[in-house]
Design an enzyme around this catalytic site. Structure first.
Site, PDB file in Angstrom:
ATOM      1  N   GLY A   1       3.548  -3.631  28.632  1.00 63.09           N
ATOM      2  CA  GLY A   1       2.570  -4.713  28.651  1.00 63.09           C
ATOM      3  C   GLY A   1       2.247  -5.223  27.268  1.00 63.09           C
ATOM      4  O   GLY A   1       1.790  -4.463  26.399  1.00 63.09           O
TER       5      GLY A   1
ATOM      6  N   ARG B   1       8.820  -9.156  29.493  1.00 60.48           N
ATOM      7  CA  ARG B   1       8.804 -10.592  29.187  1.00 60.48           C
ATOM      8  C   ARG B   1       9.063 -10.901  27.719  1.00 60.48           C
ATOM      9  O   ARG B   1       9.522 -11.996  27.381  1.00 60.48           O
ATOM     10  CB  ARG B   1       7.460 -11.189  29.612  1.00 60.48           C
ATOM     11  CG  ARG B   1       7.220 -11.174  31.120  1.00 60.48           C
ATOM     12  CD  ARG B   1       5.810 -11.671  31.464  1.00 60.48           C
ATOM     13  NE  ARG B   1       4.808 -10.818  30.855  1.00 60.48           N
ATOM     14  CZ  ARG B   1       3.620 -11.235  30.431  1.00 60.48           C
ATOM     15  NH1 ARG B   1       3.294 -12.508  30.526  1.00 60.48           N
ATOM     16  NH2 ARG B   1       2.750 -10.379  29.901  1.00 60.48           N
TER      17      ARG B   1
ATOM     18  N   PRO C   1      12.981  -3.571  34.391  1.00 59.80           N
ATOM     19  CA  PRO C   1      13.666  -4.290  35.477  1.00 59.80           C
ATOM     20  C   PRO C   1      12.936  -5.600  35.764  1.00 59.80           C
ATOM     21  O   PRO C   1      11.718  -5.593  35.932  1.00 59.80           O
ATOM     22  CB  PRO C   1      13.545  -3.320  36.656  1.00 59.80           C
ATOM     23  CG  PRO C   1      13.155  -2.005  36.072  1.00 59.80           C
ATOM     24  CD  PRO C   1      12.389  -2.304  34.831  1.00 59.80           C
TER      25      PRO C   1
ATOM     26  N   CYS D   1       5.538  -3.859  41.040  1.00 58.32           N
ATOM     27  CA  CYS D   1       5.689  -5.288  41.314  1.00 58.32           C
ATOM     28  C   CYS D   1       4.369  -5.872  41.832  1.00 58.32           C
ATOM     29  O   CYS D   1       3.829  -5.405  42.837  1.00 58.32           O
ATOM     30  CB  CYS D   1       6.803  -5.513  42.331  1.00 58.32           C
ATOM     31  SG  CYS D   1       7.066  -7.268  42.716  1.00 58.32           S
TER      32      CYS D   1
END
Length: 333
Positions: free
Chosen positions: A214, A238, A19, A106
């Site tokens: 990650g 990302r 997300p 987050c």
């Protein structure tokens, strides 16, 4: 190939779209799913529990899913157990989603300053209460329990690591799977993700699936993470920005292939155009869609020699016609 079980669902291959606020809306999920052939799990951007319970108009639009999205996956954020419980109950009662992920990862200061996101697991008793309310309310679905998962970081900083305690609490409260980003909140996205922490979490809670997150920039990274850590799946964030075709590579890699997508500028331009068009359809306004698309331009054009002037022109487009004019002016061959 390894299969990932989340409640009644088999995630094949064991790949999840992370997300990302303002990114993983229905149009972007559609693109990623198209490239994966519908394989994998694609989670909505973060939804605030209170806004959902209050039926905020923007929030209600964010939870809309395309008819082809199965399972429908929502990520919830909240710091109050009662409100999170109400949000989960609303999702279950109104059949708004098939899977709920809870955000404890987050790192944004405006979230962590309020004790939310990646700061919340430091408050172990509060974490337990939130998880308990979420799972309890998710079990009341007419079609059976809705699986609840959680995503978290290692902790606030290296002096306040919480992921092992949080993982054990999650397992005790009936969480279906845990995703761990191998950084602390203080790190944000700096440095290198600690994949060893993912391995330690898997060792600590072998009874439930653990997903690693990650520094997955390629399909090879995803395969390497699973081999190195023993995790049950990967969460990609990302690494797919401006590269939704990464999910095609991921499917191929987990099915034993070695071929990777290397789209040229012409192919990338076609994806850009489709992305902007999908955003306009989703928002109900072409101009708003193209304007919202602007944030993606730097990601899509990274690595191509198109010049700063053209990037600026693309970032100023406010209609599909203007975007088409800019894309047509590129040296696509």
């Amino acid at each position: 190939m390894t299969e990932l079980r989340i409640g009644p669902f088999t995630v094949y291959p064991p790949v999840v779209l992370a997300p990302m606020a303002g990114i993983t809306n229905a149009p972007f999920r559609t693109l990623c799913r198209e490239f994966s052939g519908g394989k994998g799990l694609f989670v909505s951007e973060m939804i605030t529990s209170r806004a959902l319970v209050e039926r905020d108009a923007k929030t209600m639009r964010l939870i809309r899913f395309d008819a082809t999205e199965k399972p429908r996956s929502i990520q919830l954020y909240g710091v109050d157990p009662v409100t999170v419980g109400k949000a989960v109950r609303m999702i279950v009662d109104e059949d708004l989603a098939d899977h709920i992920d809870l955000n404890f990862g987050c790192p944004v200061p405006k979230v962590t300053r309020k004790g939310g996101g990646s700061a919340l697991p430091y408050k172990r008793r509060l974490l337990r209460r939130i998880l308990h309310e979420a799972v309890r309310n998710a079990e009341r679905g007419n079609a059976g329990p809705v699986p609840v998962t959680m995503k978290m970081r290692k902790g606030i900083d290296d002096d306040h690591l919480t992921y092992l305690d949080a993982g054990r609490i999650a397992a005790e409260e009936g969480i279906a799977a845990i995703a761990l980003h191998g950084r602390t909140a203080r790190q944000h996205y700096s440095g290198t993700a600690d994949w060893d922490a993912i391995a330690r979490l898997k060792e600590a809670v072998p009874e439930i699936p653990v997903l690693g997150n990650g520094d997955i920039w390629s399909a090879a990274d995803a395969v390497r993470m699973m081999r190195q850590t023993g995790c049950d799946g990967v969460v990609v964030g990302r690494g797919c920005l401006g590269r939704p075709w990464l999910f095609k590579d991921l499917v191929n890699a987990f099915e034993g292939g070695t071929e990777t997508a290397r789209p040229g500028l012409r192919e990338v331009a076609a994806v850009m155009r489709r992305h902007a068009e999908l955003l306009g359809e989703w928002l109900g306004d072409e101009a708003r869609g193209v304007i919202d698309f602007r944030k993606h331009i730097a990601w899509y054009t990274k690595g191509f020699s198109i010049g700063s002037r053209m990037r600026s022109r693309l970032a100023m487009a406010s209609s599909l016609a203007e975007l088409d004019e800019c894309l047509a002016a590129l040296d696509l061959d």
